[in-house]
Design a protein around this motif. Structure first.
Motif, PDB file in Angstrom:
ATOM      1  N   VAL A  44      -7.286  -8.013  -8.055  1.00 15.43           N
ATOM      2  CA  VAL A  44      -8.099  -6.830  -7.747  1.00 15.43           C
ATOM      3  C   VAL A  44      -8.674  -6.892  -6.329  1.00 15.43           C
ATOM      4  O   VAL A  44      -8.548  -5.915  -5.572  1.00 15.43           O
ATOM      5  N   PRO A  45      -9.301  -7.984  -5.900  1.00 18.24           N
ATOM      6  CA  PRO A  45      -9.788  -8.017  -4.507  1.00 18.24           C
ATOM      7  C   PRO A  45      -8.666  -7.943  -3.475  1.00 18.24           C
ATOM      8  O   PRO A  45      -8.830  -7.304  -2.432  1.00 18.24           O
ATOM      9  N   ILE A  46      -7.538  -8.564  -3.766  1.00 17.12           N
ATOM     10  CA  ILE A  46      -6.421  -8.511  -2.826  1.00 17.12           C
ATOM     11  C   ILE A  46      -5.908  -7.088  -2.676  1.00 17.12           C
ATOM     12  O   ILE A  46      -5.732  -6.588  -1.561  1.00 17.12           O
ATOM     13  N   PHE A  47      -5.682  -6.401  -3.790  1.00 16.84           N
ATOM     14  CA  PHE A  47      -5.190  -5.028  -3.720  1.00 16.84           C
ATOM     15  C   PHE A  47      -6.232  -4.090  -3.119  1.00 16.84           C
ATOM     16  O   PHE A  47      -5.889  -3.134  -2.418  1.00 16.84           O
ATOM     17  N   SER A  48      -7.505  -4.340  -3.374  1.00 18.71           N
ATOM     18  CA  SER A  48      -8.558  -3.518  -2.779  1.00 18.71           C
ATOM     19  C   SER A  48      -8.570  -3.671  -1.256  1.00 18.71           C
ATOM     20  O   SER A  48      -8.728  -2.690  -0.524  1.00 18.71           O
ATOM     21  N   ALA A  49      -8.425  -4.896  -0.797  1.00 18.77           N
ATOM     22  CA  ALA A  49      -8.375  -5.133   0.649  1.00 18.77           C
ATOM     23  C   ALA A  49      -7.148  -4.470   1.266  1.00 18.77           C
ATOM     24  O   ALA A  49      -7.232  -3.889   2.359  1.00 18.77           O
ATOM     25  N   MET A  50      -6.021  -4.526   0.584  1.00 18.16           N
ATOM     26  CA  MET A  50      -4.808  -3.880   1.096  1.00 18.16           C
ATOM     27  C   MET A  50      -4.995  -2.369   1.164  1.00 18.16           C
ATOM     28  O   MET A  50      -4.602  -1.733   2.155  1.00 18.16           O
ATOM     29  N   ASP A  51      -5.592  -1.776   0.139  1.00 14.70           N
ATOM     30  CA  ASP A  51      -5.864  -0.338   0.163  1.00 14.70           C
ATOM     31  C   ASP A  51      -6.816   0.016   1.295  1.00 14.70           C
ATOM     32  O   ASP A  51      -6.651   1.043   1.959  1.00 14.70           O
ATOM     33  N   GLY A  52      -7.810  -0.811   1.507  1.00 19.63           N
ATOM     34  CA  GLY A  52      -8.771  -0.564   2.581  1.00 19.63           C
ATOM     35  C   GLY A  52      -8.110  -0.585   3.949  1.00 19.63           C
ATOM     36  O   GLY A  52      -8.423   0.249   4.806  1.00 19.63           O
ATOM     37  N   THR A  53      -7.199  -1.520   4.172  1.00 22.88           N
ATOM     38  CA  THR A  53      -6.530  -1.578   5.470  1.00 22.88           C
ATOM     39  C   THR A  53      -5.629  -0.363   5.681  1.00 22.88           C
ATOM     40  O   THR A  53      -5.542   0.163   6.791  1.00 22.88           O
ATOM     41  N   VAL A  54      -4.974   0.102   4.628  1.00 22.34           N
ATOM     42  CA  VAL A  54      -4.134   1.294   4.750  1.00 22.34           C
ATOM     43  C   VAL A  54      -4.992   2.513   5.055  1.00 22.34           C
ATOM     44  O   VAL A  54      -4.680   3.307   5.955  1.00 22.34           O
ATOM     45  N   LEU A  55      -6.087   2.689   4.319  1.00 20.33           N
ATOM     46  CA  LEU A  55      -6.968   3.827   4.571  1.00 20.33           C
ATOM     47  C   LEU A  55      -7.580   3.760   5.967  1.00 20.33           C
ATOM     48  O   LEU A  55      -7.701   4.777   6.654  1.00 20.33           O
ATOM     49  N   TYR A  56      -7.950   2.573   6.415  1.00 19.04           N
ATOM     50  CA  TYR A  56      -8.504   2.415   7.749  1.00 19.04           C
ATOM     51  C   TYR A  56      -7.473   2.790   8.812  1.00 19.04           C
ATOM     52  O   TYR A  56      -7.799   3.486   9.779  1.00 19.04           O
ATOM     53  N   SER A  57      -6.248   2.346   8.641  1.00 14.85           N
ATOM     54  CA  SER A  57      -5.231   2.667   9.645  1.00 14.85           C
ATOM     55  C   SER A  57      -4.921   4.166   9.665  1.00 14.85           C
ATOM     56  O   SER A  57      -4.688   4.741  10.732  1.00 14.85           O
ATOM     57  N   ILE A  58      -4.941   4.820   8.514  1.00 13.71           N
ATOM     58  CA  ILE A  58      -4.705   6.261   8.471  1.00 13.71           C
ATOM     59  C   ILE A  58      -5.851   7.003   9.154  1.00 13.71           C
ATOM     60  O   ILE A  58      -5.626   7.910   9.969  1.00 13.71           O
ATOM     61  N   MET A  59      -7.094   6.631   8.841  1.00  9.06           N
ATOM     62  CA  MET A  59      -8.244   7.294   9.462  1.00  9.06           C
ATOM     63  C   MET A  59      -8.283   7.041  10.963  1.00  9.06           C
ATOM     64  O   MET A  59      -8.631   7.925  11.742  1.00  9.06           O
ATOM     65  N   GLU A  60      -7.943   5.828  11.371  1.00  6.11           N
ATOM     66  CA  GLU A  60      -7.917   5.516  12.795  1.00  6.11           C
ATOM     67  C   GLU A  60      -6.882   6.366  13.512  1.00  6.11           C
ATOM     68  O   GLU A  60      -7.136   6.895  14.597  1.00  6.11           O
ATOM     69  N   GLU A  61      -5.736   6.544  12.881  1.00 11.02           N
ATOM     70  CA  GLU A  61      -4.680   7.359  13.470  1.00 11.02           C
ATOM     71  C   GLU A  61      -5.119   8.822  13.580  1.00 11.02           C
ATOM     72  O   GLU A  61      -4.830   9.494  14.580  1.00 11.02           O
ATOM     73  N   CYS A  62      -5.836   9.299  12.577  1.00  4.34           N
ATOM     74  CA  CYS A  62      -6.307  10.697  12.602  1.00  4.34           C
ATOM     75  C   CYS A  62      -7.382  10.908  13.656  1.00  4.34           C
ATOM     76  O   CYS A  62      -7.391  11.932  14.342  1.00  4.34           O
ATOM     77  N   PHE A  63      -8.311   9.979  13.823  1.00  4.76           N
ATOM     78  CA  PHE A  63      -9.419  10.174  14.744  1.00  4.76           C
ATOM     79  C   PHE A  63      -9.037   9.950  16.211  1.00  4.76           C
ATOM     80  O   PHE A  63      -9.578  10.606  17.103  1.00  4.76           O
TER      81      PHE A  63
END
Length: 67
Positions: A44-63
């Motif tokens: 669960v923590p590993i997958f949560s961290a992976m999801d967080g990095t994906v969401l961060y990279s998407i938001m960074e790309e958008c901003f």
């Protein structure tokens, strides 16, 4: 060693906790390894961290995307 009373397994005294533990093991036999409680504590923590990095990279790309 001789057993004049019959089969050794039939002479054993089987208690309720023994039967309960056997039932738990039987119910868990068809379950995959990743549904184990210990595996969830790790996954669960590993997958949560992976999801967080994906969401961060998407938001960074958008901003930071310059049109």
């Amino acid at each position: 060693m001789t057993n004049h009373g019959g089969c050794a397994i039939l002479n054993e005294m089987i208690t309720y906790p023994d039967r309960k533990e056997t039932r738990k093991k039987f119910q868990k036999t068809g379950m995959p390894w990743w549904s184990n409680e210990k595996a969830n504590l790790l996954l669960v923590p590993i997958f949560s961290a992976m999801d967080g990095t994906v969401l961060y990279s998407i938001m960074e790309e958008c901003f930071y995307k310059v049109h």
